[in-house]
Design a protein around this motif. Sequence first.
Motif, PDB file in Angstrom:
ATOM      1  N   VAL A  35       0.859  -1.176   0.000  1.00 32.44           N
ATOM      2  CA  VAL A  35       0.000   0.000   0.000  1.00 32.44           C
ATOM      3  C   VAL A  35       0.900   1.232   0.000  1.00 32.44           C
ATOM      4  O   VAL A  35       1.788   1.359   0.845  1.00 32.44           O
ATOM      5  CB  VAL A  35      -0.940  -0.001   1.228  1.00 32.44           C
ATOM      6  N   ILE A  36       0.655   2.113  -0.972  1.00 29.79           N
ATOM      7  CA  ILE A  36       1.499   3.288  -1.148  1.00 29.79           C
ATOM      8  C   ILE A  36       0.648   4.549  -1.063  1.00 29.79           C
ATOM      9  O   ILE A  36      -0.095   4.858  -1.992  1.00 29.79           O
ATOM     10  CB  ILE A  36       2.225   3.245  -2.506  1.00 29.79           C
ATOM     11  N   PRO A  37       0.740   5.283   0.064  1.00 32.68           N
ATOM     12  CA  PRO A  37       0.096   6.594   0.109  1.00 32.68           C
ATOM     13  C   PRO A  37       0.882   7.529  -0.804  1.00 32.68           C
ATOM     14  O   PRO A  37       2.097   7.646  -0.673  1.00 32.68           O
ATOM     15  CB  PRO A  37       0.237   7.024   1.567  1.00 32.68           C
ATOM     16  N   SER A  38       0.211   8.154  -1.740  1.00 36.28           N
ATOM     17  CA  SER A  38       0.926   8.977  -2.717  1.00 36.28           C
ATOM     18  C   SER A  38       0.134  10.232  -3.043  1.00 36.28           C
ATOM     19  O   SER A  38      -1.090  10.201  -3.094  1.00 36.28           O
ATOM     20  CB  SER A  38       1.159   8.168  -3.997  1.00 36.28           C
ATOM     21  N   PHE A  39       0.861  11.306  -3.292  1.00 30.22           N
ATOM     22  CA  PHE A  39       0.213  12.528  -3.735  1.00 30.22           C
ATOM     23  C   PHE A  39      -0.388  12.267  -5.110  1.00 30.22           C
ATOM     24  O   PHE A  39       0.237  11.654  -5.968  1.00 30.22           O
ATOM     25  CB  PHE A  39       1.205  13.687  -3.766  1.00 30.22           C
ATOM     26  N   ALA A  40      -1.601  12.728  -5.301  1.00 30.81           N
ATOM     27  CA  ALA A  40      -2.364  12.407  -6.506  1.00 30.81           C
ATOM     28  C   ALA A  40      -1.767  13.012  -7.764  1.00 30.81           C
ATOM     29  O   ALA A  40      -1.825  12.403  -8.837  1.00 30.81           O
ATOM     30  CB  ALA A  40      -3.820  12.868  -6.345  1.00 30.81           C
ATOM     31  N   VAL A  41      -1.195  14.197  -7.651  1.00 33.29           N
ATOM     32  CA  VAL A  41      -0.666  14.895  -8.822  1.00 33.29           C
ATOM     33  C   VAL A  41       0.853  14.967  -8.713  1.00 33.29           C
ATOM     34  O   VAL A  41       1.376  15.550  -7.774  1.00 33.29           O
ATOM     35  CB  VAL A  41      -1.254  16.322  -8.938  1.00 33.29           C
ATOM     36  N   GLY A  42       1.500  14.352  -9.641  1.00 31.46           N
ATOM     37  CA  GLY A  42       2.958  14.388  -9.704  1.00 31.46           C
ATOM     38  C   GLY A  42       3.596  13.114  -9.198  1.00 31.46           C
ATOM     39  O   GLY A  42       4.204  12.375  -9.961  1.00 31.46           O
ATOM     40  N   ARG A  43       3.477  12.835  -7.918  1.00 27.61           N
ATOM     41  CA  ARG A  43       4.164  11.677  -7.349  1.00 27.61           C
ATOM     42  C   ARG A  43       3.593  10.369  -7.887  1.00 27.61           C
ATOM     43  O   ARG A  43       4.332   9.448  -8.216  1.00 27.61           O
ATOM     44  CB  ARG A  43       4.081  11.718  -5.821  1.00 27.61           C
ATOM     45  N   THR A  44       2.274  10.263  -7.980  1.00 25.00           N
ATOM     46  CA  THR A  44       1.681   9.031  -8.513  1.00 25.00           C
ATOM     47  C   THR A  44       2.152   8.778  -9.934  1.00 25.00           C
ATOM     48  O   THR A  44       2.558   7.664 -10.278  1.00 25.00           O
ATOM     49  CB  THR A  44       0.136   9.103  -8.453  1.00 25.00           C
ATOM     50  N   GLN A  45       2.155   9.798 -10.767  1.00 23.04           N
ATOM     51  CA  GLN A  45       2.567   9.636 -12.160  1.00 23.04           C
ATOM     52  C   GLN A  45       4.056   9.310 -12.246  1.00 23.04           C
ATOM     53  O   GLN A  45       4.475   8.484 -13.058  1.00 23.04           O
ATOM     54  CB  GLN A  45       2.242  10.894 -12.968  1.00 23.04           C
ATOM     55  N   GLU A  46       4.849   9.911 -11.385  1.00 25.68           N
ATOM     56  CA  GLU A  46       6.287   9.621 -11.351  1.00 25.68           C
ATOM     57  C   GLU A  46       6.517   8.157 -10.981  1.00 25.68           C
ATOM     58  O   GLU A  46       7.366   7.480 -11.580  1.00 25.68           O
ATOM     59  CB  GLU A  46       6.957  10.550 -10.338  1.00 25.68           C
ATOM     60  N   LEU A  47       5.770   7.668 -10.023  1.00 29.10           N
ATOM     61  CA  LEU A  47       5.900   6.274  -9.594  1.00 29.10           C
ATOM     62  C   LEU A  47       5.509   5.310 -10.713  1.00 29.10           C
ATOM     63  O   LEU A  47       6.210   4.322 -10.975  1.00 29.10           O
ATOM     64  CB  LEU A  47       5.041   6.048  -8.348  1.00 29.10           C
ATOM     65  N   ILE A  48       4.399   5.591 -11.388  1.00 30.45           N
ATOM     66  CA  ILE A  48       3.968   4.751 -12.513  1.00 30.45           C
ATOM     67  C   ILE A  48       5.052   4.741 -13.592  1.00 30.45           C
ATOM     68  O   ILE A  48       5.426   3.686 -14.109  1.00 30.45           O
ATOM     69  CB  ILE A  48       2.635   5.262 -13.105  1.00 30.45           C
ATOM     70  N   TYR A  49       5.563   5.914 -13.935  1.00 34.20           N
ATOM     71  CA  TYR A  49       6.589   6.032 -14.967  1.00 34.20           C
ATOM     72  C   TYR A  49       7.846   5.266 -14.575  1.00 34.20           C
ATOM     73  O   TYR A  49       8.406   4.499 -15.373  1.00 34.20           O
ATOM     74  CB  TYR A  49       6.900   7.505 -15.219  1.00 34.20           C
TER      75      TYR A  49
END
Length: 185
Positions: A35-49
């Motif tokens: 389970v990864i708490p992540s900021f919705a804008v920026g951090r989530t997309q960085e993690l996916i990438y």
Amino acid sequence: ESTYGGRLHKENDEERIIKFLDAIRPTLQSGGNVVIPSFAVGRTQELIYDLNKYRDNHPDEVKFLDNIPVYVDSPLAINATEIFGKNMDCFNEETRAYIESGKHPLDFNELIFTKTPEESMALNEKPGAKIIISASGMCEAGRIKHHLKHNLWKESSVIVFVGYQAEGTLGRQLVDGAEKVKIYG
């Protein structure tokens, strides 16, 4: 961005993703949830990438991720990811080169967006290993609180923090090693 002020991060991107993968590997291999708490804008997309790119470049090193679903469970993160995807011309040179090689930086087979509350709730009932990326990044609101409620107590699960946790937040309490926390009373 100035979240970290004058503090320098000594790891490069590849070192950071290797450290992340080493943290989640045992849990996923034993069938648990990440389970990864992540900021919705920026951090989530960085993690996916980062996950996507590392999997493409080092497939033998990440065989443990094969067939492991990665859920993005945040309406705002899903909307932001879609906006990022529609504006790929704004990406940096490295990411544009990745796109030009025929790959999509924010999409891979195991990536699943859970849009409805029902889909979100169902995640905690699904058997098998999975990665759940959810907001809010500091665990103060949003769907992440439900995932923490269902996974914090499980020895088979791990919570991985990928962003700053401010003083006084649930996320900070967890990072600081709190033995007990209150979620929904």
